[in-house]
Design an enzyme around this catalytic site. Sequence first.
Site, PDB file in Angstrom:
ATOM      1  N   CYS A  45       2.906   2.732   9.752  1.00 13.89           N
ATOM      2  CA  CYS A  45       3.156   4.022   9.102  1.00 13.89           C
ATOM      3  C   CYS A  45       3.901   4.955  10.061  1.00 13.89           C
ATOM      4  O   CYS A  45       3.442   5.211  11.175  1.00 13.89           O
ATOM      5  CB  CYS A  45       1.849   4.669   8.660  1.00 13.89           C
ATOM      6  SG  CYS A  45       2.090   6.289   7.874  1.00 13.89           S
ATOM      7  N   GLY A  88      10.774  -4.299   2.572  1.00 19.30           N
ATOM      8  CA  GLY A  88      11.844  -3.365   2.892  1.00 19.30           C
ATOM      9  C   GLY A  88      13.117  -3.611   2.109  1.00 19.30           C
ATOM     10  O   GLY A  88      13.688  -4.705   2.164  1.00 19.30           O
ATOM     11  N   ASP A  89      13.555  -2.612   1.332  1.00 16.96           N
ATOM     12  CA  ASP A  89      14.806  -2.656   0.570  1.00 16.96           C
ATOM     13  C   ASP A  89      14.808  -3.725  -0.514  1.00 16.96           C
ATOM     14  O   ASP A  89      15.852  -4.297  -0.836  1.00 16.96           O
ATOM     15  CB  ASP A  89      16.008  -2.874   1.503  1.00 16.96           C
ATOM     16  CG  ASP A  89      16.264  -1.698   2.419  1.00 16.96           C
ATOM     17  OD1 ASP A  89      15.644  -0.632   2.199  1.00 16.96           O
ATOM     18  OD2 ASP A  89      17.071  -1.825   3.363  1.00 16.96           O
ATOM     19  N   GLN A 126      -6.143  -1.582   2.951  1.00 16.60           N
ATOM     20  CA  GLN A 126      -5.418  -1.249   4.179  1.00 16.60           C
ATOM     21  C   GLN A 126      -6.091  -0.061   4.872  1.00 16.60           C
ATOM     22  O   GLN A 126      -6.315   0.975   4.264  1.00 16.60           O
ATOM     23  CB  GLN A 126      -3.963  -0.888   3.906  1.00 16.60           C
ATOM     24  CG  GLN A 126      -3.194  -0.723   5.226  1.00 16.60           C
ATOM     25  CD  GLN A 126      -1.779  -0.195   5.057  1.00 16.60           C
ATOM     26  OE1 GLN A 126      -1.585   0.956   4.709  1.00 16.60           O
ATOM     27  NE2 GLN A 126      -0.801  -1.048   5.320  1.00 16.60           N
ATOM     28  N   LYS A 180       0.240  -4.874   9.157  1.00 16.06           N
ATOM     29  CA  LYS A 180       1.563  -4.461   8.669  1.00 16.06           C
ATOM     30  C   LYS A 180       2.225  -3.661   9.778  1.00 16.06           C
ATOM     31  O   LYS A 180       1.670  -2.669  10.257  1.00 16.06           O
ATOM     32  CB  LYS A 180       1.447  -3.623   7.398  1.00 16.06           C
ATOM     33  CG  LYS A 180       2.786  -3.353   6.706  1.00 16.06           C
ATOM     34  CD  LYS A 180       2.566  -2.760   5.319  1.00 16.06           C
ATOM     35  CE  LYS A 180       3.873  -2.700   4.531  1.00 16.06           C
ATOM     36  NZ  LYS A 180       4.829  -1.706   5.051  1.00 16.06           N
ATOM     37  N   GLY A 193       7.305  -2.271  -2.443  1.00 17.52           N
ATOM     38  CA  GLY A 193       6.734  -0.937  -2.448  1.00 17.52           C
ATOM     39  C   GLY A 193       7.453  -0.044  -3.435  1.00 17.52           C
ATOM     40  O   GLY A 193       7.185  -0.060  -4.633  1.00 17.52           O
ATOM     41  N   ARG A 194       8.402   0.735  -2.926  1.00 13.79           N
ATOM     42  CA  ARG A 194       9.103   1.695  -3.776  1.00 13.79           C
ATOM     43  C   ARG A 194       9.868   1.032  -4.919  1.00 13.79           C
ATOM     44  O   ARG A 194      10.077   1.644  -5.968  1.00 13.79           O
ATOM     45  CB  ARG A 194      10.054   2.533  -2.920  1.00 13.79           C
ATOM     46  CG  ARG A 194       9.332   3.489  -1.975  1.00 13.79           C
ATOM     47  CD  ARG A 194      10.299   4.169  -1.016  1.00 13.79           C
ATOM     48  NE  ARG A 194      10.914   3.241  -0.071  1.00 13.79           N
ATOM     49  CZ  ARG A 194      11.916   3.540   0.731  1.00 13.79           C
ATOM     50  NH1 ARG A 194      12.443   4.737   0.703  1.00 13.79           N
ATOM     51  NH2 ARG A 194      12.401   2.637   1.570  1.00 13.79           N
ATOM     52  N   PRO A 216       0.851  -1.200   0.000  1.00 15.35           N
ATOM     53  CA  PRO A 216       0.000   0.000   0.000  1.00 15.35           C
ATOM     54  C   PRO A 216       0.882   1.244   0.000  1.00 15.35           C
ATOM     55  O   PRO A 216       1.687   1.440   0.906  1.00 15.35           O
ATOM     56  CB  PRO A 216      -0.792  -0.129   1.308  1.00 15.35           C
ATOM     57  CG  PRO A 216       0.030  -1.030   2.175  1.00 15.35           C
ATOM     58  CD  PRO A 216       0.792  -1.927   1.265  1.00 15.35           C
TER      59      PRO A 216
END
Length: 319
Positions: free
Chosen positions: A97, A198-199, A67, A136, A221-222, A16
């Site tokens: 978050c 993550g990463d 979410q 999450k 995500g990113r 999300p």
Amino acid sequence: MRIGNLQLHQPLFLAPLSGISNYPLRKLVIRHGCDLVFTEMVSADGLIRKRDRLIRIEKDEHPIIVQLFGSNPDILANASEIAEGLGADGIDINMGCPVDKVVKTGAGSDLMRFPEKVERILLKVREKVKGILTIKIRSGWDYEHINAEEISKIAEQCGVDWIIIHPRTKIQKFRGKADWKIIKELKQKLKIPVIGNGDVKNSDLINKMFDETGCDGVMIGRGALGNPWIFDRHRKGTPALIERQEVMRYHFSLILDYEGKDKALKDIKRHMFWYTKGLPNSTSFREKISHINDVDKLFEEMNSYFNYLENYERCQLVR
């Protein structure tokens, strides 16, 4: 792979992303092999007041999880029921978050400071949710308060189907390095599935996370921004220019259809930034389009840039 009532071909999920993971991006990554998508983070209180104005789920993007964020157990429970009624296959409660405006309301990663409150929320929400229920989380508030295991065990006892862990603290936000060892430790100590996050910026890192942590799935995500190919674990190397341009055009046509020409400019422009990052002379291209305020002119500049890239490629081959 089966998680709860969901049958998944490969356990790769789109995270999300606030203001980003809308329908066009979700549809695009599904096309490239993503097995499960999450909506943008939605306010539980806002959903109760505005209902379908905050969530729009299309028929071709299932399975999909909504979410929610909030801090009131009853409001989160009621919002979860509404989200399922609007078509969600599951609900994820955001407890990770790190953004200050969310944390100040007692939501997001602030919840991890209050395990008893987490328990009250999850028991209430579990009563309402018929499908998948996930949370999450982060590793903790700061390095002195790493409590992902405590929160995860509470969640397991409350009937949560799986845990998504981004192993940075709230204080870290997105700085520093995600501590994948925490993912591995949770996997060893929980009976329910653990999803790592993550990463993860490319396919090699997806495989590395699976190998190093033993996690049941990977949330991206990113790493998916400007790179929907990341969900194709069997792809070798970067996409050819023609494929990159075709995918960009398809993505931008989805945005135009979904948002309309008047609203699409900003969204298309920032995705152009991501798609062209690292390409030759991309800094100059991004500077040019930052000043463009017309969709047609934006596409003209994009076509011009890709013509330049094709010529650049030919020159490199000649050398």
